[in-house]
Write an enzyme that holds these catalytic residues in place. Structure first.
Site, PDB file in Angstrom:
ATOM      1  N   HIS A  78      -7.334   4.798   0.272  1.00 49.79           N
ATOM      2  CA  HIS A  78      -6.889   3.884  -0.788  1.00 49.79           C
ATOM      3  C   HIS A  78      -7.695   4.074  -2.071  1.00 49.79           C
ATOM      4  O   HIS A  78      -7.128   4.054  -3.171  1.00 49.79           O
ATOM      5  CB  HIS A  78      -6.978   2.434  -0.318  1.00 49.79           C
ATOM      6  N   HIS A 237       3.854   2.176   0.608  1.00 45.59           N
ATOM      7  CA  HIS A 237       2.462   2.310   1.046  1.00 45.59           C
ATOM      8  C   HIS A 237       2.211   3.690   1.632  1.00 45.59           C
ATOM      9  O   HIS A 237       1.103   4.235   1.489  1.00 45.59           O
ATOM     10  CB  HIS A 237       2.075   1.245   2.064  1.00 45.59           C
ATOM     11  N   ASP A 241      -0.809   6.134   0.515  1.00 49.44           N
ATOM     12  CA  ASP A 241      -1.718   6.856   1.410  1.00 49.44           C
ATOM     13  C   ASP A 241      -1.671   8.356   1.145  1.00 49.44           C
ATOM     14  O   ASP A 241      -2.709   9.034   1.109  1.00 49.44           O
ATOM     15  CB  ASP A 241      -1.340   6.604   2.872  1.00 49.44           C
ATOM     16  N   HIS A 264      -1.711  10.525   8.072  1.00 55.58           N
ATOM     17  CA  HIS A 264      -2.981  11.119   7.656  1.00 55.58           C
ATOM     18  C   HIS A 264      -3.191  12.506   8.257  1.00 55.58           C
ATOM     19  O   HIS A 264      -3.661  13.419   7.582  1.00 55.58           O
ATOM     20  CB  HIS A 264      -4.138  10.206   8.037  1.00 55.58           C
TER      21      HIS A 264
END
Length: 304
Positions: A78, A237, A241, A264
């Site tokens: 973030h 969101h 990310d 991720h």
């Protein structure tokens, strides 16, 4: 000339770690030209510096974490997203713990901190990573891809079997710019499902999570009293990310990013795949004498 940027002043904040639940102190400091973003574990003796680099990523489950010389810093995505959104090239991040504070679950509090510190343009050309040819990585049915593009564009598709995340709210595209990032992306919060919470707690994860810093869903609805900030906050969101994960490539990107169900792990796999193939990218700067002009991506600091 598109110039490198750092902070104009030092600024401090305190928050809670999403996974540890611990109180964390963070200090953001200016850094010189070509320094990059560097995290410092000031709670360790001696202090350990951990550059924000994709090849130092060792944690990709529920967050992005870096490790150097045995020292870790987790949940960097973030803050890295906020740095990317405001075009910050050089900064020092002092931490009192192995994790960044989650703040409200979005990058907006970090954007506010950076705006409050002020943004300083430095006397050196910003170095972009320009994608020259397509690179794609897969993991099962998940896909992440970079393609050449004159600017920076991101598109993301998620897939969840949940009534609050219908198909029509599962895709989002944006033409990246500072203004678009602040308005369209920075407020989007991390989210989780009640049925996953018990498993996370058993693994000592999510100990600091609450509806103050995440969107929480049961099998049918959003449990947060205030609801959603955007109708498609979930996919926004994921882009937030991704912007942070991809900034670990080492600089601002000129290219198009497309993803289906990425996270991720796959974002980092894409970063590593690009860096491993020197024919797929190049460094490029736009000094004032250059005939080629940079795409309009970053708002002038005075207007942020």
């Amino acid at each position: 000339m598109s110039q490198q940027r750092t902070l104009n002043n030092t600024i401090r904040a305190t928050g809670v770690g999403l996974h540890s639940g611990n109180k964390i102190h963070i200090t953001l400091r200016p850094a010189p030209v070509n320094h990059g973003i560097v995290f410092r574990r000031v709670d360790l003796d001696p202090v350990v510096e951990i550059p924000a680099s994709g090849d130092l990523v060792t944690e990709v489950i529920l967050c992005t974490g870096l490790t150097r010389n045995g020292a870790k810093v987790q949940t960097v995505e973030h803050l890295m997203s906020a740095f990317a959104g405001l075009g910050i090239d050089n900064a020092i991040v002092d931490l009192s713990s192995a994790e960044l504070p989650i703040m409200d679950g979005s990058s907006a509090p970090f954007v506010f901190l950076l705006q409050s510190a002020g943004i300083l343009e430095q006397n050196a050309a910003k170095r972009f990573i320009r994608i020259k040819r397509s690179v794609e990585v897969r993991q099962g049915d998940k896909v992440a891809k970079f393609s050449p593009y004159d600017g920076y564009k991101l598109g993301f598709t998620i897939e969840f079997d949940h009534p609050m995340i219908p198909h029509k709210q599962s895709h989002y595209e944006m033409e990246f710019s500072t203004a678009a990032y602040i308005k369209e992306i920075s407020l989007a919060r991390t989210f989780g499902f009640m049925h996953d919470l018990e498993d996370m707690r058993e693994r000592n994860l999510g100990l600091g999570g609450s509806m103050d810093n995440a969107i929480l869903l049961d099998d049918f609805r959003v449990l947060n009293e205030d609801g959603l900030r955007y109708g498609n906050e979930f996919v926004r969101h994921k882009i937030l990310d991704a912007i942070g994960d991809l900034y670990l490539i080492g600089g601002p990107i000129l290219g198009a990013y497309e993803a289906f169900k990425s996270g991720h792990a796959l974002n980092n796999k894409l970063v590593r795949a690009v860096l491993a193939d020197e024919t797929s990218w190049e460094w490029i700067s736009f000094p004032s004498s250059a005939a080629e002009q940079p795409p309009v991506v970053y708002t002038h600091p005075a207007c942020i």
